[in-house]
Design a protein around this motif. Structure first.
Motif, PDB file in Angstrom:
ATOM      1  N   GLU A  78       0.976  -1.300   0.079  1.00 54.68           N
ATOM      2  CA  GLU A  78      -0.114   0.067  -0.099  1.00 54.68           C
ATOM      3  C   GLU A  78       0.954   1.279   0.150  1.00 54.68           C
ATOM      4  OE1 GLU A  78      -2.652  -0.125   3.357  1.00 54.68           O
ATOM      5  OE2 GLU A  78      -3.782  -1.515   2.301  1.00 54.68           O
ATOM      6  N   SER A  81      -1.865   8.217  -0.962  1.00 50.10           N
ATOM      7  CA  SER A  81      -2.263   9.236  -1.831  1.00 50.10           C
ATOM      8  C   SER A  81      -3.156  10.066  -1.500  1.00 50.10           C
ATOM      9  CB  SER A  81      -3.223   8.201  -3.180  1.00 50.10           C
ATOM     10  OG  SER A  81      -3.297   8.733  -4.205  1.00 50.10           O
ATOM     11  N   GLY A  84      -5.530  11.737  -3.865  1.00 50.63           N
ATOM     12  CA  GLY A  84      -6.242  10.768  -4.905  1.00 50.63           C
ATOM     13  C   GLY A  84      -7.487  10.480  -3.779  1.00 50.63           C
ATOM     14  N   HIS A  85      -7.256   9.079  -3.622  1.00 49.58           N
ATOM     15  CA  HIS A  85      -8.294   8.241  -2.792  1.00 49.58           C
ATOM     16  C   HIS A  85      -7.739   7.774  -1.451  1.00 49.58           C
ATOM     17  CE1 HIS A  85     -10.087   7.157  -6.839  1.00 49.58           C
ATOM     18  NE2 HIS A  85     -10.896   7.443  -6.271  1.00 49.58           N
ATOM     19  N   LYS A  87      -5.501   6.294  -0.236  1.00 48.92           N
ATOM     20  CA  LYS A  87      -4.498   5.158   0.129  1.00 48.92           C
ATOM     21  C   LYS A  87      -4.496   4.301  -1.360  1.00 48.92           C
ATOM     22  CE  LYS A  87      -3.904   3.235   4.035  1.00 48.92           C
ATOM     23  NZ  LYS A  87      -2.373   3.759   4.167  1.00 48.92           N
ATOM     24  N   GLY A  88      -3.586   3.868  -1.931  1.00 48.57           N
ATOM     25  CA  GLY A  88      -3.481   2.757  -3.036  1.00 48.57           C
ATOM     26  C   GLY A  88      -2.825   1.697  -2.677  1.00 48.57           C
ATOM     27  N   PRO A 137       0.256  -0.284  -9.940  1.00 46.95           N
ATOM     28  CA  PRO A 137      -0.902  -0.121  -8.916  1.00 46.95           C
ATOM     29  C   PRO A 137      -1.927  -0.391  -9.257  1.00 46.95           C
ATOM     30  CG  PRO A 137       0.324   2.078  -9.551  1.00 46.95           C
ATOM     31  CD  PRO A 137       0.763   0.748 -10.518  1.00 46.95           C
ATOM     32  N   ALA A 139      -5.922   0.898  -9.905  1.00 43.31           N
ATOM     33  CA  ALA A 139      -6.875   2.069  -9.907  1.00 43.31           C
ATOM     34  C   ALA A 139      -8.021   1.463  -8.874  1.00 43.31           C
ATOM     35  CB  ALA A 139      -7.321   2.406 -11.040  1.00 43.31           C
ATOM     36  N   LYS A 164      -8.841  11.736  -9.925  1.00 39.56           N
ATOM     37  CA  LYS A 164      -8.089  10.878  -8.502  1.00 39.56           C
ATOM     38  C   LYS A 164      -7.547   9.712  -8.924  1.00 39.56           C
ATOM     39  CE  LYS A 164     -11.390  12.430  -4.854  1.00 39.56           C
ATOM     40  NZ  LYS A 164     -12.033  12.234  -3.884  1.00 39.56           N
ATOM     41  N   ASP A 168      -3.588   9.101  -7.827  1.00 39.16           N
ATOM     42  CA  ASP A 168      -3.290   7.725  -7.405  1.00 39.16           C
ATOM     43  C   ASP A 168      -2.013   7.412  -8.104  1.00 39.16           C
ATOM     44  OD1 ASP A 168      -5.201   7.947  -5.360  1.00 39.16           O
ATOM     45  OD2 ASP A 168      -6.379   6.320  -6.552  1.00 39.16           O
TER      46      ASP A 168
END
Length: 302
Positions: A78, A81, A84-85, A87-88, A137, A139, A164, A168
């Motif tokens: 992990e 981010s 973005g969201h 956490k990725g 990653p 998405a 977003k 990420d």
């Protein structure tokens, strides 16, 4: 732009079926319409079921490098981010034996419009086998991750805000570039939607990106003057949708004096590098991958 000539062989599946699949895969028509169109072809010896099976992914075919290959080490990690969201999560693959005394360039791998499927994971492993720290990653992580089939994955990805997703991937690029065993050099390769992401991140990352390779990806909307990384483009001759955008994108790159090379492969379809469907074209895919690795070697190892 050069054109690779391909020996023409009779297609079992008509070209129009590939064209309809491209429309379906990119959300221009729904599954019912896609199947209804296939049903109108009525080709002797070629059933609707056979065509559908050939056109949709069989990921058992896409494993060129085993997940337990002793020359690589892969795991899911992990990353933060905040833009973005929040956490990725992605698939990190490192060459076995690499350490801070033997650092390696990093490569971000961007998937198509359906999440982190087994084909893209295999691309990450191929890069690690070639000596790169690869990170792919997903998405779809904010929605629980790739669901195990592309139809659901496409539907899920459509619900996410594109800005977003881009954020990420920017966070993922920063994460992998700072990997403890990284040489500090960062490359990126992406396919379809992932090709678009390469074009977009070439703008957003600026000098933090050292080389980008979009496979049949559409361009960003603006900001092209911010591109500093050399780019290597791969196009399929029969991919009218993406090739139509290159007509406008190429003059912009030329006017701005950007460094790029572009290759178009004759007689192949969008997705020709993906070895899990009937669109795969082995000779062209291998040539494109050889060029990709040579490009990364030139710009990430020099």
């Amino acid at each position: 732009m050069d054109m690779q000539q391909k020996e023409q062989t009779p297609l079992t599946i008509p070209q129009v079926a590939f064209d309809w699949y491209d429309e379906y895969a990119h959300g221009d028509i729904d599954r019912r319409t896609f199947l209804a169109r296939l049903g109108t072809l009525g080709i002797a010896g070629l059933t609707l079921g056979a065509m559908t099976t050939a056109l949709t992914p069989n990921y058992a075919l896409a494993e060129q490098v085993s997940f337990n290959d002793p020359e690589i080490k892969g795991r899911y990690v992990e990353f933060e981010s905040p833009e973005g969201h929040g956490k990725g999560r992605g698939y990190l693959v490192v060459p076995a034996g690499v350490d801070e005394m033997n650092d390696a360039p990093t490569v971000l791998v961007a998937h198509e419009n359906r999440g982190l499927n087994p084909y893209i994971e295999d691309v990450a492993r191929r890069l690690a086998k070639a000596g790169y720290i690869a990170f792919a990653p997903d998405a779809l992580y904010p929605l629980g991750g790739y669901p195990g089939n592309d139809d659901e994955g496409r539907a899920m990805q459509r619900t996410l805000e594109r800005s977003k997703i881009v954020a990420d991937f920017i966070a993922a690029a920063q994460f992998i570039k700072k990997h403890e065993f990284s040489s500090g050099k960062l490359g990126m390769v992406g396919f379809c939607f992932g090709g678009y992401l390469v074009n977009q991140l070439a703008i957003d990352l600026g000098s933090d990106l050292n080389a980008g390779v979009p496979f049949y990806g559409t361009p960003a909307e603006d900001g092209f003057e911010k591109i500093t990384a050399p780019l290597q483009f791969h196009f399929a001759e029969l991919d009218k949708r993406v090739n139509g955008t290159w007509v406008d994108y190429q003059p912009i790159l030329d006017k701005l004096g950007k460094t790029y090379t572009a290759h178009t492969y004759a007689g192949v379809n969008h997705g020709f590098h993906n070895d899990s469907t009937a669109r795969y074209s082995e000779a062209e895919a291998e040539l494109a991958w050889e060029r990709t690795l040579a490009f990364f070697a030139e710009h990430l190892r020099g």
